[in-house]
Design an enzyme around this catalytic site. Sequence first.
Site, PDB file in Angstrom:
ATOM      1  N   GLY A  24      56.339  -4.813  -5.687  1.00 52.83           N
ATOM      2  CA  GLY A  24      57.876  -4.873  -5.534  1.00 52.83           C
ATOM      3  C   GLY A  24      58.251  -4.286  -4.055  1.00 52.83           C
ATOM      4  O   GLY A  24      59.322  -3.739  -4.098  1.00 52.83           O
ATOM      5  N   SER A  25      57.504  -4.755  -3.056  1.00 55.17           N
ATOM      6  CA  SER A  25      57.816  -4.293  -1.853  1.00 55.17           C
ATOM      7  C   SER A  25      59.157  -5.006  -1.493  1.00 55.17           C
ATOM      8  O   SER A  25      60.237  -4.411  -0.747  1.00 55.17           O
ATOM      9  CB  SER A  25      56.777  -4.582  -0.910  1.00 55.17           C
ATOM     10  OG  SER A  25      56.464  -5.940  -0.654  1.00 55.17           O
ATOM     11  N   ASN A  26      59.334  -6.158  -1.911  1.00 60.22           N
ATOM     12  CA  ASN A  26      60.582  -6.927  -1.509  1.00 60.22           C
ATOM     13  C   ASN A  26      61.900  -6.271  -2.259  1.00 60.22           C
ATOM     14  O   ASN A  26      62.775  -6.206  -1.769  1.00 60.22           O
ATOM     15  CB  ASN A  26      60.519  -8.602  -2.140  1.00 60.22           C
ATOM     16  CG  ASN A  26      60.022  -9.408  -0.495  1.00 60.22           C
ATOM     17  OD1 ASN A  26      60.501  -9.563   0.284  1.00 60.22           O
ATOM     18  ND2 ASN A  26      58.764  -9.751  -1.107  1.00 60.22           N
TER      19      ASN A  26
ATOM     20  N   LEU B 120      59.999 -20.021 -14.797  1.00 62.41           N
ATOM     21  CA  LEU B 120      61.288 -19.904 -15.632  1.00 62.41           C
ATOM     22  C   LEU B 120      61.442 -21.299 -15.836  1.00 62.41           C
ATOM     23  O   LEU B 120      61.547 -22.276 -15.093  1.00 62.41           O
ATOM     24  CB  LEU B 120      62.528 -19.084 -14.824  1.00 62.41           C
ATOM     25  CG  LEU B 120      61.999 -17.933 -14.515  1.00 62.41           C
ATOM     26  CD1 LEU B 120      62.986 -17.340 -13.601  1.00 62.41           C
ATOM     27  CD2 LEU B 120      62.037 -16.886 -15.870  1.00 62.41           C
TER      28      LEU B 120
ATOM     29  N   ASN C 133      65.454 -16.529  -4.944  1.00 62.54           N
ATOM     30  CA  ASN C 133      63.942 -16.377  -4.933  1.00 62.54           C
ATOM     31  C   ASN C 133      63.535 -16.417  -3.348  1.00 62.54           C
ATOM     32  O   ASN C 133      63.774 -16.900  -2.753  1.00 62.54           O
ATOM     33  CB  ASN C 133      63.289 -17.312  -5.680  1.00 62.54           C
ATOM     34  CG  ASN C 133      61.599 -17.265  -5.740  1.00 62.54           C
ATOM     35  OD1 ASN C 133      61.220 -15.948  -6.187  1.00 62.54           O
ATOM     36  ND2 ASN C 133      60.866 -18.158  -5.268  1.00 62.54           N
TER      37      ASN C 133
ATOM     38  N   HIS D 254      59.928 -17.037  -1.242  1.00 66.76           N
ATOM     39  CA  HIS D 254      58.845 -17.627  -1.306  1.00 66.76           C
ATOM     40  C   HIS D 254      58.090 -17.633  -0.166  1.00 66.76           C
ATOM     41  O   HIS D 254      58.708 -18.079   0.902  1.00 66.76           O
ATOM     42  CB  HIS D 254      58.897 -19.210  -1.789  1.00 66.76           C
ATOM     43  CG  HIS D 254      57.768 -20.036  -1.920  1.00 66.76           C
ATOM     44  ND1 HIS D 254      56.869 -19.932  -2.937  1.00 66.76           N
ATOM     45  CD2 HIS D 254      57.169 -21.086  -1.111  1.00 66.76           C
ATOM     46  CE1 HIS D 254      55.730 -20.719  -2.957  1.00 66.76           C
ATOM     47  NE2 HIS D 254      56.022 -21.300  -1.593  1.00 66.76           N
TER      48      HIS D 254
ATOM     49  N   THR E 138      66.720 -23.451  -8.776  1.00 68.20           N
ATOM     50  CA  THR E 138      66.964 -24.375  -9.773  1.00 68.20           C
ATOM     51  C   THR E 138      65.977 -24.588 -10.451  1.00 68.20           C
ATOM     52  O   THR E 138      64.574 -23.923 -10.597  1.00 68.20           O
ATOM     53  CB  THR E 138      67.196 -25.617  -8.759  1.00 68.20           C
ATOM     54  OG1 THR E 138      66.037 -25.913  -8.073  1.00 68.20           O
ATOM     55  CG2 THR E 138      68.365 -25.478  -7.561  1.00 68.20           C
TER      56      THR E 138
ATOM     57  N   GLN F 261      58.294  -9.963   7.638  1.00 65.35           N
ATOM     58  CA  GLN F 261      59.506 -11.082   7.744  1.00 65.35           C
ATOM     59  C   GLN F 261      60.076 -11.054   6.444  1.00 65.35           C
ATOM     60  O   GLN F 261      61.438 -10.936   6.447  1.00 65.35           O
ATOM     61  CB  GLN F 261      59.298 -12.177   8.209  1.00 65.35           C
ATOM     62  CG  GLN F 261      58.369 -12.276   9.537  1.00 65.35           C
ATOM     63  CD  GLN F 261      59.239 -11.675  10.778  1.00 65.35           C
ATOM     64  OE1 GLN F 261      60.483 -11.855  10.690  1.00 65.35           O
ATOM     65  NE2 GLN F 261      58.744 -10.583  11.456  1.00 65.35           N
TER      66      GLN F 261
END
Length: 198
Positions: free
Chosen positions: A14-16, A95, A109, A111, A143, A175
Amino acid sequence: MSHKKVAILISGGGSNMVSLVESMTGDHPARPCLVLSNNADAGGLQKAAAAGIATAVVDHRPFKGDRAAFEEDLVKPILEAGADIVCLAGFMRVLTAGFVSQFQGRMLNIHPSLLPKYKGLHTHARAIEAGDAEHGCTVHEVTPALDDGPILGQARVPILPDDTPDELAARVLVQEHRLYPAVLRRYAAGDRSRLDLT
Ligand code: GRF
């Protein structure tokens, strides 16, 4: 001003998520309302709880590949928390269109590639293998097609001659932690223009 409520879905450290949570202060138009994981052991759950954020777990394993049944349980805490925006942040389950359709236009999201290059997994190794000079990360609207929605932001890093996938991933992750908060802040304010970080 009432803040937009943001649910963050994670599967691991969960660093983001931490970067997003730490950014939602002061005059930021959004606040975190839930951190949700498919993995009870996700390290990010402790970090969220320590930050005073509601957490929930919906383990995907008992559903044995019945994605729709898993998602019927997964969506409940998101709706109960009243989330206006859903951020996937290191969430490692694909999903279905049924789930995505409930949040399309308000689900993001991150990526770890310069989409549309390298959708899917092992993006760092694939970029090195291809001999690319640069790599990076992308925040996009979610999407039904995997890693395919409208791009909201990108950040780039060089690939160095003797980079290993882990070294490149670490450079990209720095980043990611800049890009995702910057994009979410604009998105929550209704700005869907593309941000290319320098
Ligand atoms: C990151 O590389 C992110 O791009 C990908 O999952 C990895 C781990 O993310 N989606 P986090 O540390 O769990 O946020």
